[in-house]
Design a protein around this motif. Structure first.
Motif, PDB file in Angstrom:
ATOM      1  N   PHE A 188       0.834  -1.211   0.000  1.00 35.04           N
ATOM      2  CA  PHE A 188       0.000   0.000   0.000  1.00 35.04           C
ATOM      3  C   PHE A 188       0.864   1.254   0.000  1.00 35.04           C
ATOM      4  N   ALA A 189       0.521   2.192  -0.866  1.00 34.55           N
ATOM      5  CA  ALA A 189       1.217   3.473  -0.869  1.00 34.55           C
ATOM      6  C   ALA A 189       0.964   4.206   0.448  1.00 34.55           C
ATOM      7  N   ASP A 190      -0.258   4.115   0.954  1.00 37.79           N
ATOM      8  CA  ASP A 190      -0.626   4.680   2.252  1.00 37.79           C
ATOM      9  C   ASP A 190      -1.516   3.649   2.949  1.00 37.79           C
TER      10      ASP A 190
ATOM     11  N   ASN B  79      -4.873   4.663   4.063  1.00 30.53           N
ATOM     12  CA  ASN B  79      -5.862   5.031   3.047  1.00 30.53           C
ATOM     13  C   ASN B  79      -5.597   4.239   1.765  1.00 30.53           C
ATOM     14  N   PRO B  80      -5.909   2.948   1.755  1.00 30.60           N
ATOM     15  CA  PRO B  80      -5.672   2.145   0.553  1.00 30.60           C
ATOM     16  C   PRO B  80      -6.510   2.626  -0.615  1.00 30.60           C
ATOM     17  N   THR B  81      -5.932   2.576  -1.789  1.00 35.49           N
ATOM     18  CA  THR B  81      -6.663   2.996  -2.980  1.00 35.49           C
ATOM     19  C   THR B  81      -7.678   1.923  -3.376  1.00 35.49           C
TER      20      THR B  81
ATOM     21  N   TRP C 212     -13.405  -2.946   3.488  1.00 40.36           N
ATOM     22  CA  TRP C 212     -13.571  -1.490   3.535  1.00 40.36           C
ATOM     23  C   TRP C 212     -15.039  -1.102   3.354  1.00 40.36           C
ATOM     24  N   GLY C 213     -15.968  -2.063   3.586  1.00 43.36           N
ATOM     25  CA  GLY C 213     -17.393  -1.782   3.529  1.00 43.36           C
ATOM     26  C   GLY C 213     -17.935  -1.853   2.121  1.00 43.36           C
TER      27      GLY C 213
END
Length: 316
Positions: free
Chosen positions: A68-70, A73-75, A301-302
């Protein structure tokens, strides 16, 4: 069939996803096409998988983890790939598995650590397939196929995080040679022996070489040279009464030298046999596995999304 929270039509064209793991198998340096593609698709159908239908490259990794880049906050694209990992029931110790069949005529770029040891990478142009078990990162790119509303994933690069090892269809592994200080500047290739024009042997016939399964030939066994037998020396009879005649026994003939027995090299696995074996192993992993990610109807993530087959990827 697994349910996912992210569907392909939510992906953004041109974005990338990095997923790292241990290489289970791959076909990266040449396309699966022609007769090999037809045979591959037939095996996929027999194993309950969807045929690819077009020339492609393929890769499967175990212990797969999206980079994950962040992480906070996964894309959407990272979630999409993460949900499509699967676990093998036959080999649960391999962790999450991820597979991609990347369509198209472009081969993925393979990057290996530079010999300079400065943390940079060089492109691997050896033309050899990477060995099983290597620590690699697959770089995936989102694209939109022509005449399709959904997006797909292509395999753009394979980054190797250790000294590369290569698939060996037979012979001595390059790693074993390197451990003894023997390093080739270019990958060695088998050489086919050419018929010689040597002089006649014996009764005018050429020696016959012994053929082995890989097509290489060894020198013919040389005929054993008959050992000469020394003739017994005639016994001399003396007229003196005090001297008895001495019998000289003939020397025992020398044992014939056995002809050399040519060594038999192990049979090499053909590219078609290798591909069939790898697809069979991949099918066993996929058919025996369950999707890793969101439970039915709810993703990590819902939200809810399309039901898609685990391990199936899209054209690139």
């Amino acid at each position: 069939m697994a349910n996912y929270s992210i569907s392909a039509n939510q992906l953004t064209e041109g974005t990338s996803v990095f997923i790292r793991g241990k290489l289970a198998f791959a076909r990266l340096t040449s396309l699966i096409e022609g007769a090999a593609l037809a045979a591959s698709d037939q095996r996929k159908v027999q194993n309950g998988m969807s045929p690819v239908g077009k020339p492609h490259t393929t890769a499967t990794i175990t212990e797969a983890e999206v980079q994950f880049a962040d992480p906070a906050n996964p894309t959407v694209e990272e979630q999409f790939v993460s949900e499509r990992r699967y676990t093998s029931k036959k080999n649960p110790a391999s962790g999450a598995n991820y597979s991609i069949d990347s369509k198209g005529t472009n081969l993925p770029i393979i990057a290996i650590p530079s010999e300079k040891g400065d943390g940079t990478y060089d492109q691997d142009t050896s033309g050899q397939e990477l060995a099983q078990g290597l620590d690699v990162t697959l770089v995936l790119r989102v694209y939109k196929p022509k005449n399709f509303a959904n997006r797909g994933l292509s395999l753009d690069q394979v980054i190797v995080h250790e000294t590369p090892r290569y698939y060996n269809a037979g012979g001595v592994a390059s790693g074993e040679l390197a451990a003894r200080g023997i390093v080739f500047n270019a990958p060695p290739r088998a050489v086919q022996a050419q018929p010689g024009s040597g002089s006649a042997v014996g009764n005018g016939e050429e020696p016959v070489a012994t053929e082995v399964e890989d097509g290489l030939s060894f020198p013919a066994p040389q005929p054993a040279v008959a050992a000469s037998v020394a003739a017994p020396a005639p016994a001399q009879v003396h007229t003196q009464v005090a001297t008895a005649p001495v019998a000289v026994l003939p020397e025992a003939p020398a044992a014939p030298v056995p002809a050399p027995v040519p060594a038999v090299q192990p049979q090499q696995e053909t590219p078609e046999q290798k591909l069939a074996r790898l697809e069979r192993e991949n099918a066993e992993l996929k058919n025996a596995g369950s999707a890793v990610g969101a439970p039915a109807g709810q993703g990590p993530w819902g939200g809810s999304g399309d039901a898609q087959q685990a391990g199936i990827t899209y054209q690139g």
